[in-house]
Design an enzyme around this catalytic site. Sequence first.
Site, short mmCIF file in Angstrom:
data_model
loop_
_atom_site.label_atom_id
_atom_site.label_comp_id
_atom_site.label_asym_id
_atom_site.label_seq_id
_atom_site.Cartn_x
_atom_site.Cartn_y
_atom_site.Cartn_z
N ASP A 140 0.81 -1.13 0.04
CA ASP A 140 0.04 -0.12 0.11
C ASP A 140 1.11 1.20 -0.18
OD1 ASP A 140 -2.01 1.76 -0.21
OD2 ASP A 140 -3.17 0.82 1.65
C1 NOJ Z 1 -3.95 4.16 0.20
C2 NOJ Z 1 -5.18 3.26 0.36
O1 NOJ Z 1 -5.01 2.44 1.63
C3 NOJ Z 1 -5.29 2.27 -0.58
O2 NOJ Z 1 -6.67 1.77 -0.68
C4 NOJ Z 1 -5.41 2.63 -2.13
O3 NOJ Z 1 -5.34 1.71 -3.17
C5 NOJ Z 1 -3.97 3.37 -2.22
N1 NOJ Z 1 -3.65 4.58 -1.22
C6 NOJ Z 1 -3.77 4.00 -3.55
O4 NOJ Z 1 -4.34 5.14 -3.93
#
Ligand code: NOJ
Length: 721
Positions: A267
Site C-alpha cells: 500500500d
Molecule cells: C492508500 C489506500 O489505503 C489504498 O486503498 C489505495 O489503493 C492506495 N492508497 C492508492 O491510492
Amino acid sequence: MSEHLYNKYVKNMTLEEKIAQLLQLAAPFYDEPGDDSEITGPMEELGIGNDTKRAAGSVLGIAGAEKMMAVQKEHLASNRLGIPLLFMADIVHGFKTIFPIPLAIGCSWNPELAELSAEIAAREAAVSGLHVTFAPMVDLVRDGRWGRVMESTGEDTYLNSVFAKAFVQGFQGDDLENDMTRVAACVKHFAAYGLAEGGRDYNTVDLSERQLREYYLPAYKAAVDAGVEMVMTSFNIVDGIPATGNRRLMRGLLRDEWGFDGVVISDWAAIKEMIAHGAAEDDKEAAFKAIYSGVDIDMMTTSYVKHLPELVKEGLVDEALIDEAVLRILKLKEKLGLFENPMRGADPELEKKIVYSDEHRQVSRKLAEKSSVLLKNEGVLPLQANQRVALIGPFADSGDILGWWSWQGSKETAVKLGASMQVLSASPDHVVIAEGSGIHTISESQKAEAIKAAADADVIVLAVGEASEMSGEGGSRSDIRLPQAQLELIRVMKELGKPLAVVLFNGRPLDLHGVYDVADAVLEAWFPGSEGGAALADLLYGKVNPSGRLSMSFPYSVGQIPVYYNAYNTGRPKPEEETDNRYISQYIDIPNEPLLPFGFGLSYTTFAYEGLSLSSEVMAADRPLEVKVTVTNTGNMAGTETVQLYIRDISGEVVRPVKELKDFRQVGLAPGESKEVVFRIEETQLRYHHSDLSFTSDPGRFTVYVGASSREVQKAGFRLA
Ligand code: NOJ
C-alpha cells in the site's frame, strides 16, 4: 510460460533497470515540470536522476486516454528495452459513472448488479487508459468508527466473499488478454485491515490465527480463487509484524498455501512505514523485509530503488528474488497485451462516447435503488404525488452524494434529490426546498427558513448526513451520531408536529439517537452515486419498492462497538425474558443488541414465512439437506424479499457463533403471491477452523434459521451424522 520474458527482457536488464520495474510513482511525477511528492521528495532525491521516472514500472493515478497515451509514448521513447508502463488507479465504485459506495452495494445483496457495476467501471477506466484498479476492498468490518467501512461490503464473511468474487469477475471478465474493456483487479488490503483497534485508521490489528482464517481471510481467498491478478498489502501489523514485511503472510500463506502467483503491491508508502511501526531501523532494512516477504511493487517510496542495489551487491538479497518480482510484473504486462499494444484500451474518441453514458448511469441508478435500506416506516412513505412536501437539510440540494473514492466523479452533474422529487410530485412547487443547516453548523436564519418552508407542508422530508470526507481513508470518528447541528435541525422540525421522514447520506452505520427515535420514517441512502437523487425520489414516491438489507449492523450506541450478528454466546448470555440477575453478559445502561441487525430492511409491502421444513433430521457428508420455506407477499405492492439462511453449530471443539449466514435468495413477489424457496445445505458448509487450524465439521446438532434478517427467523434442527 515466462521463460520467453526472462530471455527477452530480464536476462538483458541491468540490476537498476530491474529494480525500476518494482517502483510505482504517482501522477505528479508525470505532470511536468517540478515533479515531486511529499513522500519521495523531488525526483532528484531518488538519487538516480530523471531516468528513474522513465524506467519505473508503473504509475498511479493518471487517467484520461490522451494523457495516458502521451505519458506512455514519452516513457517508451526513453525506455531502453521498450517495456511499457502499467497504469493503475483506485476505481473503487465507478470511474466517472459513480455507483453507490461498496457498503451500500453490500446492502443490495445483489452480486449480479455488483458485477455489472464493476464491468462498467472497468469499461470506463480501460477506455481512459487504465490497466489495473485497486479494488475490490474486501476487509471484514465490524467497527463503524473506522471511516473505511464504506469501502467494504460489510460484516459478514460469506456475503463479502460472494461480492469479492462478483467484483473480480466484473473488473476482469473471462478473457483479460483479449478483452480491452476490462482491467486487472487488485484485492486489498491483505490482511485484516478492518480490525484496526478502536476504529482508528492504520491502527494495530491483533487477532488469533484461527480468527484470521475463519473470518478475515475468506473474502481475500475468494478473490484469489476468482483469479484476481494483484494483491495489495495492508498498512497494519498482523501478529506483530507489518503486513508489508510479513513473510509468513505473504509468502507462506498467500503464495505457498493459496498458490497466488500474481503481483503483490505494497500500500502507499507502506514499506517505509515499517520504520515508524518499529519493525525496521531504516529504509534499507524496510526494503529488505519487503522483498524478502514477497512484495513486488513499492508504491510511492524510494526504499526499493535506493536500497535494493546495495542489498544485492552486499549479498543480503539474492538477485533471483528481484528477477522473480520483475517477471511477475512483466507477466501481467504481457497478459494485458501491453508489449504488443502499449496503449491497450485507451481511446479518446470512444472515451467521449461511453464514459458517463446514459446506459451506464441507468445501471448506477438501479443499483442505488437496490442499495438503499428502509429502516423505519410508520405510515409516512411512500409519498403521494399530490402531497405538499418540505424537503429540508444539507443534502436536499447537494451533489455531495458520491462518497469517498470517486476522484473522477462529478458532484456538479450528480442527480440531486430535490430536483428529482420535484419531477415526481404533482407539480414542482409541491416540493419546497430549504437547506436548514450546514453539515456542522446551524443558524437562526436557517432554522427560520426551514420552518417557513414547512409551513404549508403535509410532510417534512429531512435529507441529512455526513459529508463524504467524514468517512473513507483517514475518516475515523469516535462519535458516530449525526453532527449536532443536524440533530438540532431534526429536533426543530419535529416540533412542528408534522409527519417526518429522514433520508440519510453517510458512509458508515451511525448511532441513530435523535433520528430513529424521532422520525416517523428513515431511509438509509448511503452515498448513492451519480444518479442518487433520481433513485431516492423513485423510492420515496413508491415508484420503486425499497429492498436493501443491512450488511452491517447499526449499533445502539458507540459503546457497543464492535457489534455484529455472528458473535459468540458467552457462558452467561442475556436471557430473552427480563431478569434481575446482575451477573450476566450485558451493559447496565444499554441493550446488548444493535439497534438494527445485519440483514434487516423494510419494504412497502410485507412478507410472511410459512412451513419451514427440512428434508431430513439427519445429514451426512454424502447426504445434503434440503431446506424449504414458503414466502408470501402479504401486502399491496410488488416487492423483493431477501430470504436468508443461517446456521448455528450447537457445540464445537472451539465455540461457534450464534448464527452464521450460509446462503440467501432474492425473490420478487406480486401482491398475494407465494413462492417456495429451496436451499441445500452440504457438510462443507458446516466446516470451521479448529484449535489446530484444521478445517472440518463436527458431528452433532445444528439449528437452521430462515428469515428476513438475522433477528427475524424461523428455526428447525438437524444432526450431522
Ligand atoms: C492508500 C489506500 O489505503 C489504498 O486503498 C489505495 O489503493 C492506495 N492508497 C492508492 O491510492
